[in-house]
Design a protein around this motif. Sequence first.
Motif, PDB file in Angstrom:
ATOM      1  N   PRO A 158      22.138  74.189  37.325  1.00  0.00           N
ATOM      2  CA  PRO A 158      21.598  72.976  37.938  1.00  0.00           C
ATOM      3  C   PRO A 158      20.087  72.854  37.842  1.00  0.00           C
ATOM      4  N   ASP A 159      19.395  73.967  37.591  1.00  0.00           N
ATOM      5  CA  ASP A 159      17.936  73.948  37.495  1.00  0.00           C
ATOM      6  C   ASP A 159      17.436  73.637  36.091  1.00  0.00           C
ATOM      7  N   LEU A 160      18.349  73.550  35.126  1.00  0.00           N
ATOM      8  CA  LEU A 160      17.966  73.331  33.734  1.00  0.00           C
ATOM      9  C   LEU A 160      18.541  72.020  33.217  1.00  0.00           C
ATOM     10  N   PRO A 161      17.992  71.504  32.104  1.00  0.00           N
ATOM     11  CA  PRO A 161      18.594  70.318  31.469  1.00  0.00           C
ATOM     12  C   PRO A 161      19.986  70.656  30.932  1.00  0.00           C
ATOM     13  N   ALA A 162      20.667  69.660  30.408  1.00  0.00           N
ATOM     14  CA  ALA A 162      22.019  69.865  29.877  1.00  0.00           C
ATOM     15  C   ALA A 162      22.019  70.910  28.766  1.00  0.00           C
ATOM     16  N   GLN A 163      22.952  71.843  28.865  1.00  0.00           N
ATOM     17  CA  GLN A 163      23.090  72.900  27.863  1.00  0.00           C
ATOM     18  C   GLN A 163      24.266  72.653  26.918  1.00  0.00           C
ATOM     19  N   ILE A 164      25.177  71.775  27.312  1.00  0.00           N
ATOM     20  CA  ILE A 164      26.322  71.427  26.471  1.00  0.00           C
ATOM     21  C   ILE A 164      26.346  69.911  26.294  1.00  0.00           C
ATOM     22  N   GLY A 165      26.540  69.466  25.063  1.00  0.00           N
ATOM     23  CA  GLY A 165      26.627  68.031  24.788  1.00  0.00           C
ATOM     24  C   GLY A 165      27.800  67.727  23.878  1.00  0.00           C
ATOM     25  N   VAL A 166      28.451  66.604  24.130  1.00  0.00           N
ATOM     26  CA  VAL A 166      29.637  66.223  23.354  1.00  0.00           C
ATOM     27  C   VAL A 166      29.568  64.752  22.973  1.00  0.00           C
ATOM     28  N   LEU A 167      29.975  64.452  21.755  1.00  0.00           N
ATOM     29  CA  LEU A 167      30.283  63.090  21.327  1.00  0.00           C
ATOM     30  C   LEU A 167      31.762  63.065  20.977  1.00  0.00           C
ATOM     31  N   PHE A 168      32.469  62.053  21.446  1.00  0.00           N
ATOM     32  CA  PHE A 168      33.879  61.906  21.094  1.00  0.00           C
ATOM     33  C   PHE A 168      34.098  60.492  20.575  1.00  0.00           C
ATOM     34  N   ALA A 169      34.663  60.404  19.368  1.00  0.00           N
ATOM     35  CA  ALA A 169      34.923  59.117  18.726  1.00  0.00           C
ATOM     36  C   ALA A 169      36.424  58.849  18.727  1.00  0.00           C
ATOM     37  N   TYR A 170      36.792  57.640  19.101  1.00  0.00           N
ATOM     38  CA  TYR A 170      38.213  57.309  19.207  1.00  0.00           C
ATOM     39  C   TYR A 170      38.418  55.799  19.056  1.00  0.00           C
ATOM     40  N   GLU A 171      39.672  55.391  19.027  1.00  0.00           N
ATOM     41  CA  GLU A 171      40.021  53.971  18.954  1.00  0.00           C
ATOM     42  C   GLU A 171      41.187  53.718  19.910  1.00  0.00           C
ATOM     43  N   GLY A 172      41.073  52.663  20.709  1.00  0.00           N
ATOM     44  CA  GLY A 172      42.106  52.362  21.697  1.00  0.00           C
ATOM     45  C   GLY A 172      41.807  53.065  23.007  1.00  0.00           C
ATOM     46  N   GLY A 173      42.470  52.618  24.078  1.00  0.00           N
ATOM     47  CA  GLY A 173      42.190  53.226  25.372  1.00  0.00           C
ATOM     48  C   GLY A 173      40.873  52.726  25.939  1.00  0.00           C
ATOM     49  N   ASP A 174      40.529  53.191  27.133  1.00  0.00           N
ATOM     50  CA  ASP A 174      39.305  52.716  27.761  1.00  0.00           C
ATOM     51  C   ASP A 174      38.231  53.793  27.763  1.00  0.00           C
TER      52      ASP A 174
END
Length: 275
Positions: A158-174
């Motif tokens: 909690p004292d540091l910036p984000a250490q894990i990052g994700v991009l997820f690409a998809y079609e359909g759904g919300d």
Amino acid sequence: MANYTAADIKALREQTGAGMLDVKKALDEADGDRTKATDILRIKGLKGVTKREGRSASNGLVTASVDGGVGTLVEVNCETDFVAKNPTFIELAAVVLKQAVDSKAADAEMLLASAIDGKTVKEILDDANATIGEKIEVRRVARIEAPQVVSYLHKTNPDLPAQIGVLFAYEGGDEQLGRDIAMHIAAFSPTVLTRAEISAETVANERRLAQETAKEEGKPEAALPKIVEGRVNGYFAENVLLEQKYAKDQKKQVQAVLKEAGAQGQSFARFRVGA
């Protein structure tokens, strides 16, 4: 007597990210003038850039941007967690991310060669390296285009910036579905979307290891094919996103969750600082 206070030391450390001893020496040399001290830190720092090239930059942050169907993920590294949470470093990462988006960089090499107001990103990082006194680098960049893209950033501390990052690409759904899958990716660290992306050599090696292990365990010869197949499928279940058990419902695979929502996963990127 030095013409500066403890507050001046603190302010200059926060501004530059430099170490306390370096800051005090610079303020001594500048007779307490913070602007001059900043220049001194930078000049002395530039001399050390080459020396720092071989040092390990295993701290830092991951940052992301999504604009419509385009997602950009960038990992910016430094040497210590002190610098990782420094406002100067965080602001630098924001500049680097914006340039990654603007330049449509698909990898770190392309981003580093791109220019902002006549300076390449590599030169900007070298300047920061000089002022802060640590090795600063862009390790990885990912750019994904799809009908729908979501990002998710996770703080492991909690004292540091984000250490894990994700991009997820998809079609359909919300969007909530996409975000839930992105959070799953952050937690379960799949390496590929489908088993077809795993090379035949890797599968063959996993099959060989499974067979040798089963023999070492003294399993019956007649049972080996079934045991080997089960362990290879276990490898897929661990590494293939669509075949993983869904984080929010362990009775279902990710592919089933997507299918029920009328959605289809297309690709993803996951960075963990230093990993």
